[in-house]
Design a protein around this motif. Structure first.
Motif, mmCIF file in Angstrom:
data_model
loop_
_atom_site.group_PDB
_atom_site.id
_atom_site.type_symbol
_atom_site.label_atom_id
_atom_site.label_comp_id
_atom_site.label_asym_id
_atom_site.label_seq_id
_atom_site.Cartn_x
_atom_site.Cartn_y
_atom_site.Cartn_z
ATOM 1 N N UNK A 1 0.764 -1.310 0.067
ATOM 2 C CA UNK A 1 -0.172 -0.033 -0.082
ATOM 3 C C UNK A 1 0.750 1.241 0.085
ATOM 4 N N UNK A 2 0.533 2.142 -0.937
ATOM 5 C CA UNK A 2 1.478 3.295 -1.069
ATOM 6 C C UNK A 2 1.162 4.411 0.096
ATOM 7 N N UNK A 3 2.037 4.760 0.802
ATOM 8 C CA UNK A 3 1.939 5.668 1.906
ATOM 9 C C UNK A 3 1.772 6.995 1.603
ATOM 10 N N UNK A 4 1.320 7.781 2.133
ATOM 11 C CA UNK A 4 0.849 9.356 1.934
ATOM 12 C C UNK A 4 2.241 10.107 1.954
ATOM 13 N N UNK A 5 2.377 10.997 0.983
ATOM 14 C CA UNK A 5 3.409 11.998 0.989
ATOM 15 C C UNK A 5 3.178 12.971 2.311
ATOM 16 N N UNK A 6 4.371 13.414 2.844
ATOM 17 C CA UNK A 6 4.324 14.426 4.092
ATOM 18 C C UNK A 6 4.383 15.692 3.386
ATOM 19 N N UNK A 7 2.971 16.325 3.213
ATOM 20 C CA UNK A 7 3.083 17.637 2.586
ATOM 21 C C UNK A 7 3.443 18.880 3.341
ATOM 22 N N UNK A 8 3.407 18.592 4.797
ATOM 23 C CA UNK A 8 4.176 19.251 5.664
ATOM 24 C C UNK A 8 5.504 19.528 5.435
ATOM 25 N N UNK A 9 6.246 18.266 5.229
ATOM 26 C CA UNK A 9 7.483 18.250 5.118
ATOM 27 C C UNK A 9 8.092 18.914 3.627
ATOM 28 N N UNK A 10 7.251 18.647 2.757
ATOM 29 C CA UNK A 10 7.249 19.359 1.420
ATOM 30 C C UNK A 10 7.452 20.962 1.676
ATOM 31 N N UNK A 11 6.391 21.467 2.288
ATOM 32 C CA UNK A 11 6.475 22.917 2.648
ATOM 33 C C UNK A 11 7.369 23.607 3.980
ATOM 34 N N UNK A 12 8.204 22.298 4.416
ATOM 35 C CA UNK A 12 9.290 22.550 5.573
ATOM 36 C C UNK A 12 8.303 23.207 6.706
ATOM 37 N N UNK A 13 7.125 22.518 6.915
ATOM 38 C CA UNK A 13 6.374 22.985 8.092
ATOM 39 C C UNK A 13 6.086 22.057 9.107
ATOM 40 N N UNK A 14 5.754 22.331 10.172
ATOM 41 C CA UNK A 14 5.170 21.239 11.258
ATOM 42 C C UNK A 14 3.752 20.999 11.025
ATOM 43 N N UNK A 15 3.260 19.874 11.543
ATOM 44 C CA UNK A 15 1.935 19.723 11.403
ATOM 45 C C UNK A 15 0.886 20.556 11.875
ATOM 46 N N UNK A 16 1.496 21.478 12.947
ATOM 47 C CA UNK A 16 0.498 22.281 13.679
ATOM 48 C C UNK A 16 0.576 23.718 12.888
ATOM 49 N N UNK A 17 1.041 23.802 11.939
ATOM 50 C CA UNK A 17 1.182 25.135 11.186
ATOM 51 C C UNK A 17 0.000 25.724 10.970
ATOM 52 N N UNK A 18 -0.196 26.937 10.951
ATOM 53 C CA UNK A 18 -1.563 27.716 10.950
ATOM 54 C C UNK A 18 -1.572 28.195 9.311
#
Length: 266
Positions: free
Chosen positions: A1-18
């Motif tokens: 199963x293909x895992x999700x890309x971490x879009x937060x990582x792509x934008x150099x952000x944390x998961x709590x970014x506003x």
């Protein structure tokens, strides 16, 4: 199963970014990796991945669904094993000022900077020549006490006669195309520049239209070279293109050498 890309990582952000932080990060990266502004071969792929991440994270509905799926994933918030984000792959490229500087180096930049320094000198020197011409001093009722002449020959110009004059008010030299002009005890008027001592006019009191100093001079008939050198040097200081600025500096340098030659002959 293909895992999700971490879009937060792509934008150099944390998961709590506003939402404001997401927008700000997107604008910064999009500007940095836009294919029109970034010549790196894979800039286009990175740019597409940034747009993909922003499309999801900027939409509240898509973002909620994405966050839920990402939290359900067993993978940490990075790209699945064996695959790295394009931004991670090429991060050394856009964070390495040395490589980027080499990539965008303008070969004319250093030459243009040196040319501007010389152009400044040429401009101010020619400006002094112009000021010298404007503030020339006039000596009326000057009595010639002694005069000597010698012939000056050049290969490019008609023969001229240099006159060395000693008078009651000022001693001066001037060029003339004739050997027999003024004589001792003549009463003359002299118009001479104060800085370089170039005689603009020398005529008897009885006839102001007769100018003995009608020979070779930097101010006649080569005044246009002074103005041309000023224009070229001034343009090289303000033009935006380094290549054009360097070319104008070379032109002003050549004109300056010619002006110096003519000044020495005056």
């Amino acid at each position: 199963m293909l895992k999700l890309k971490d879009y937060y990582k792509v934008l150099h952000l944390s998961s709590t970014a506003s939402s404001e932080e997401i927008k700000k990060a997107y604008r910064k990266l999009a500007l940095q990796f836009h294919p029109d502004k970034n010549s790196f071969p894979q800039a286009k792929a990175v740019f597409q991945e940034i747009n993909e991440a922003y499309d999801v994270l900027s939409d509240p509905v898509k973002k909620n669904n994405y966050d839920f799926r990402l939290n359900q994933s067993f993978q940490p918030k990075t790209t699945y094993s064996g695959e790295k984000s394009n931004t991670d792959n090429h991060r050394p490229f856009h964070k390495s000022p040395g490589k980027q500087k080499f990539k965008n180096k303008d070969p004319y930049k250093n030459y243009a900077l040196k040319g501007k320094f010389f152009s400044s000198f040429v401009f101010f020197f020619c400006l002094i020549l112009c000021i010298d011409y404007v503030i020339s001093q006039r000596y009326d009722n000057t009595i010639v006490e002694d005069i000597s002449r010698f012939e000056a020959k050049t290969s490019n110009y008609t023969d001229h006669y240099n006159h060395e004059v000693q008078s009651s008010k000022i001693d001066f030299n001037f060029n003339s195309e004739t050997a027999n002009s003024i004589t001792p005890y003549d009463t003359i008027s002299v118009d001479i520049t104060p800085i370089f001592g170039i005689v603009k006019s020398c005529h008897p009191i009885s006839d102001e239209k007769l100018n003995y100093a009608d020979g070779f001079s930097i101010y006649y008939p080569f005044t246009f070279l002074i103005l041309l050198a000023m224009a070229a040097s001034c343009a090289s200081l303000f033009v935006k293109s380094n290549e054009t600025g360097f070319s104008l500096s070379i032109l002003s340098m050549i004109l300056f050498i010619i002006v110096q030659f003519l000044l020495a002959k005056s």
